[in-house]
Scaffold this motif. Structure first.
Motif, PDB file in Angstrom:
ATOM      1  N   VAL A  19       0.842  -1.196   0.000  1.00  0.00           N
ATOM      2  CA  VAL A  19       0.000   0.000   0.000  1.00  0.00           C
ATOM      3  C   VAL A  19       0.880   1.249   0.000  1.00  0.00           C
ATOM      4  N   THR A  20       0.585   2.164  -0.921  1.00  0.00           N
ATOM      5  CA  THR A  20       1.292   3.448  -0.972  1.00  0.00           C
ATOM      6  C   THR A  20       0.271   4.570  -1.120  1.00  0.00           C
ATOM      7  N   ASP A  21       0.417   5.606  -0.315  1.00  0.00           N
ATOM      8  CA  ASP A  21      -0.413   6.792  -0.440  1.00  0.00           C
ATOM      9  C   ASP A  21       0.520   8.002  -0.408  1.00  0.00           C
ATOM     10  N   ARG A  22       0.774   8.580  -1.564  1.00  0.00           N
ATOM     11  CA  ARG A  22       1.753   9.665  -1.661  1.00  0.00           C
ATOM     12  C   ARG A  22       1.357  10.883  -0.848  1.00  0.00           C
ATOM     13  N   ALA A  23       0.072  11.186  -0.839  1.00  0.00           N
ATOM     14  CA  ALA A  23      -0.376  12.414  -0.172  1.00  0.00           C
ATOM     15  C   ALA A  23      -0.054  12.389   1.319  1.00  0.00           C
ATOM     16  N   SER A  24      -0.209  11.239   1.955  1.00  0.00           N
ATOM     17  CA  SER A  24       0.021  11.150   3.399  1.00  0.00           C
ATOM     18  C   SER A  24       1.399  10.601   3.748  1.00  0.00           C
ATOM     19  N   GLY A  25       2.071  10.003   2.771  1.00  0.00           N
ATOM     20  CA  GLY A  25       3.356   9.362   3.045  1.00  0.00           C
ATOM     21  C   GLY A  25       3.224   7.936   3.544  1.00  0.00           C
ATOM     22  N   GLY A  80      -4.239 -12.778   9.398  1.00  0.00           N
ATOM     23  CA  GLY A  80      -3.695 -11.677   8.620  1.00  0.00           C
ATOM     24  C   GLY A  80      -2.917 -10.747   9.528  1.00  0.00           C
ATOM     25  N   LYS A  81      -2.207  -9.817   8.924  1.00  0.00           N
ATOM     26  CA  LYS A  81      -1.451  -8.822   9.697  1.00  0.00           C
ATOM     27  C   LYS A  81      -1.110  -7.675   8.761  1.00  0.00           C
ATOM     28  N   ALA A  82      -0.879  -6.513   9.361  1.00  0.00           N
ATOM     29  CA  ALA A  82      -0.436  -5.355   8.579  1.00  0.00           C
ATOM     30  C   ALA A  82       0.724  -4.688   9.303  1.00  0.00           C
ATOM     31  N   VAL A  83       1.634  -4.136   8.522  1.00  0.00           N
ATOM     32  CA  VAL A  83       2.691  -3.289   9.083  1.00  0.00           C
ATOM     33  C   VAL A  83       2.678  -1.962   8.338  1.00  0.00           C
ATOM     34  N   ILE A  84       2.736  -0.883   9.110  1.00  0.00           N
ATOM     35  CA  ILE A  84       2.936   0.450   8.543  1.00  0.00           C
ATOM     36  C   ILE A  84       4.398   0.792   8.743  1.00  0.00           C
ATOM     37  N   LEU A  85       5.096   1.114   7.663  1.00  0.00           N
ATOM     38  CA  LEU A  85       6.526   1.369   7.714  1.00  0.00           C
ATOM     39  C   LEU A  85       6.764   2.802   8.173  1.00  0.00           C
ATOM     40  N   ALA A  99      -5.581   7.038   5.467  1.00  0.00           N
ATOM     41  CA  ALA A  99      -5.238   6.343   4.219  1.00  0.00           C
ATOM     42  C   ALA A  99      -5.137   4.843   4.448  1.00  0.00           C
ATOM     43  N   PHE A 100      -4.607   4.464   5.595  1.00  0.00           N
ATOM     44  CA  PHE A 100      -4.531   3.035   5.908  1.00  0.00           C
ATOM     45  C   PHE A 100      -5.938   2.454   6.056  1.00  0.00           C
ATOM     46  N   GLY A 101      -6.834   3.182   6.722  1.00  0.00           N
ATOM     47  CA  GLY A 101      -8.211   2.720   6.853  1.00  0.00           C
ATOM     48  C   GLY A 101      -8.873   2.504   5.503  1.00  0.00           C
ATOM     49  N   ARG A 102      -8.617   3.390   4.557  1.00  0.00           N
ATOM     50  CA  ARG A 102      -9.193   3.227   3.216  1.00  0.00           C
ATOM     51  C   ARG A 102      -8.615   1.988   2.533  1.00  0.00           C
ATOM     52  N   ALA A 103      -7.333   1.710   2.780  1.00  0.00           N
ATOM     53  CA  ALA A 103      -6.718   0.518   2.196  1.00  0.00           C
ATOM     54  C   ALA A 103      -7.363  -0.748   2.744  1.00  0.00           C
ATOM     55  N   VAL A 104      -7.628  -0.775   4.049  1.00  0.00           N
ATOM     56  CA  VAL A 104      -8.318  -1.918   4.654  1.00  0.00           C
ATOM     57  C   VAL A 104      -9.706  -2.061   4.050  1.00  0.00           C
ATOM     58  N   ASN A 105     -10.389  -0.950   3.853  1.00  0.00           N
ATOM     59  CA  ASN A 105     -11.745  -0.987   3.328  1.00  0.00           C
ATOM     60  C   ASN A 105     -11.792  -1.567   1.921  1.00  0.00           C
ATOM     61  N   ARG A 106     -10.754  -1.311   1.134  1.00  0.00           N
ATOM     62  CA  ARG A 106     -10.710  -1.828  -0.244  1.00  0.00           C
ATOM     63  C   ARG A 106     -10.661  -3.356  -0.271  1.00  0.00           C
ATOM     64  N   LEU A 107     -10.263  -3.969   0.827  1.00  0.00           N
ATOM     65  CA  LEU A 107     -10.193  -5.436   0.869  1.00  0.00           C
ATOM     66  C   LEU A 107     -11.544  -6.063   1.214  1.00  0.00           C
TER      67      LEU A 107
END
Length: 350
Positions: A19-25, A80-85, A99-107
């Motif tokens: 997952v990449t979101d340029r606006a938020s980093g 499952g698991k997620a890591v934010i770098l 942005a991470f929440g939106r990424a989870v929602n897309r799944l």
């Protein structure tokens, strides 16, 4: 970074999302190991990794561990698991969490998230604004379960540790049992309070000096240098920080009869479980003893019971450990290998 297929910790994971979101980093990885028993469930870790390959290895190991943990706890959930770098400054912004929440929602519910290292209840509240596929939220009016899963994890570890002491040391109480706790975070702190109330003698280490001093003052523990805590002469060593701390070198230096702690992925390699057994050190497989948190999260998310069900499920942890230890003793295999085989059968990967 290698592809997931080239990583040594890849275990036929069903999906790995970068997952990449340029606006938020935001840079994150979401790994779904198995959905055989239900949606892939596991928390989100916010951590600074030396390189991206280590982040990938971590999320692959952690997600597989969640498959095993949920299966062994009898939960209708996959792993499952997620890591934010995080950057070196551990910069965390509302835009990044959104942005991470939106990424989870897309799944679309195939992955359900909650708190892990570096992520708070407040972060999960922010994620909830973007998706329904989240747990570990504050207890709402009229609800019996929810909130920080840490105290539930600690209670399960406490019960499992007591079972290990009874089995290995033949002691029915923890009075004057010496427990060396690596870590002084949320779970470790709750565990220390349980142990202190039972009269255990505590040694504690943490890189956060203020935190460990406060916990020691509350529980009467002795503060130990973080470099020394694993190798202290103690009845029980309880790893409650990050994983992969039990390896060929460290296992050879242990001076304890029992390893029973809350950290995930305590063994660096499967061979380290065999090394513990060869030294007659009783090991409580981490994803079995530390399942209390996900038990609470599952009950909250699925709304399949209340506080009594959470307690019943956590109270079953010592019995599950006894089953593992009995089979290990009868088969000559180490407890970690026995637990893995049980979990693999449950998710259809025997």
């Amino acid at each position: 970074m290698t592809t997931p297929w080239g990583n040594p910790h890849f275990d036929d994971h069903e999906a790995v999302h970068f997952v990449t979101d340029r606006a938020s980093g935001l840079k994150a990885i979401i790994a779904m190991h198995s959905t055989a028993l239900g949606p892939a469930a596991g928390g989100t870790r916010f951590w600074h990794y030396d390189d991206e390959e280590k982040a990938l290895s971590d999320v692959l190991r952690l997600s597989r561990g969640m498959s095993y943990k949920n299966a062994m706890a009898g939960l209708p959930l996959g792993g499952g698991k997620a890591v934010i770098l995080a950057d070196e400054a551990r910069t965390k912004t509302p835009a990044m969490i959104a942005a991470f929440g939106r990424a989870v929602n897309r799944l679309a519910g195939n992955y359900v998230t909650a708190e892990d290292v570096g992520i708070t209840v407040e972060d999960m509240i922010a994620v909830r604004r973007e998706t329904d596929f989240v747990a570990g939220l504050p207890v709402e009016d009229g609800a019996e379960v929810g909130g920080d899963p840490g105290p539930h994890t600690a209670r399960g570890v406490y019960l499992g540790l007591k079972a290990a002491v009874a089995r290995r040391l033949g002691r029915e109480t923890l009075a004057d049992v010496h427990v060396a706790i690596q870590g002084a975070g949320s779970v470790a702190s709750h565990l220390a309070r349980h142990l202190a109330a039972d009269g255990a003698r505590l040694s504690i280490a943490d890189v956060n000096r203020a935190r460990v001093e406060a916990l020691a003052a509350e529980t009467g523990a002795t503060i130990v240098d973080p470099a020394d805590i694993l190798f202290l002469k103690a009845d029980v060593v309880s790893p409650c920080a990050l994983g992969a701390i039990l390896n060929e070198e460290s296992v050879g230096r242990l001076d304890t009869a029992i390893i029973a702690g809350a950290a995930n992925n305590q063994l660096a390699t499967p061979g380290d479980g065999q090394r513990l057994a060869a030294r007659d050190i009783l090991y409580a497989p981490d994803y079995v003893i530390n399942a209390g948190g996900i038990i609470n999260v599952s009950t909250e998310y699925l709304a399949d019971g209340g506080a009594d069900l959470v307690r019943q499920r956590i109270d079953a942890i010592p019995g599950r450990l006894e089953q593992i230890w009995d089979e290990a003793a009868q088969s000559g295999r180490d407890p970690a290998s026995v637990a893995d085989a049980m979990a693999q059968r449950l998710i259809g990967r025997a």
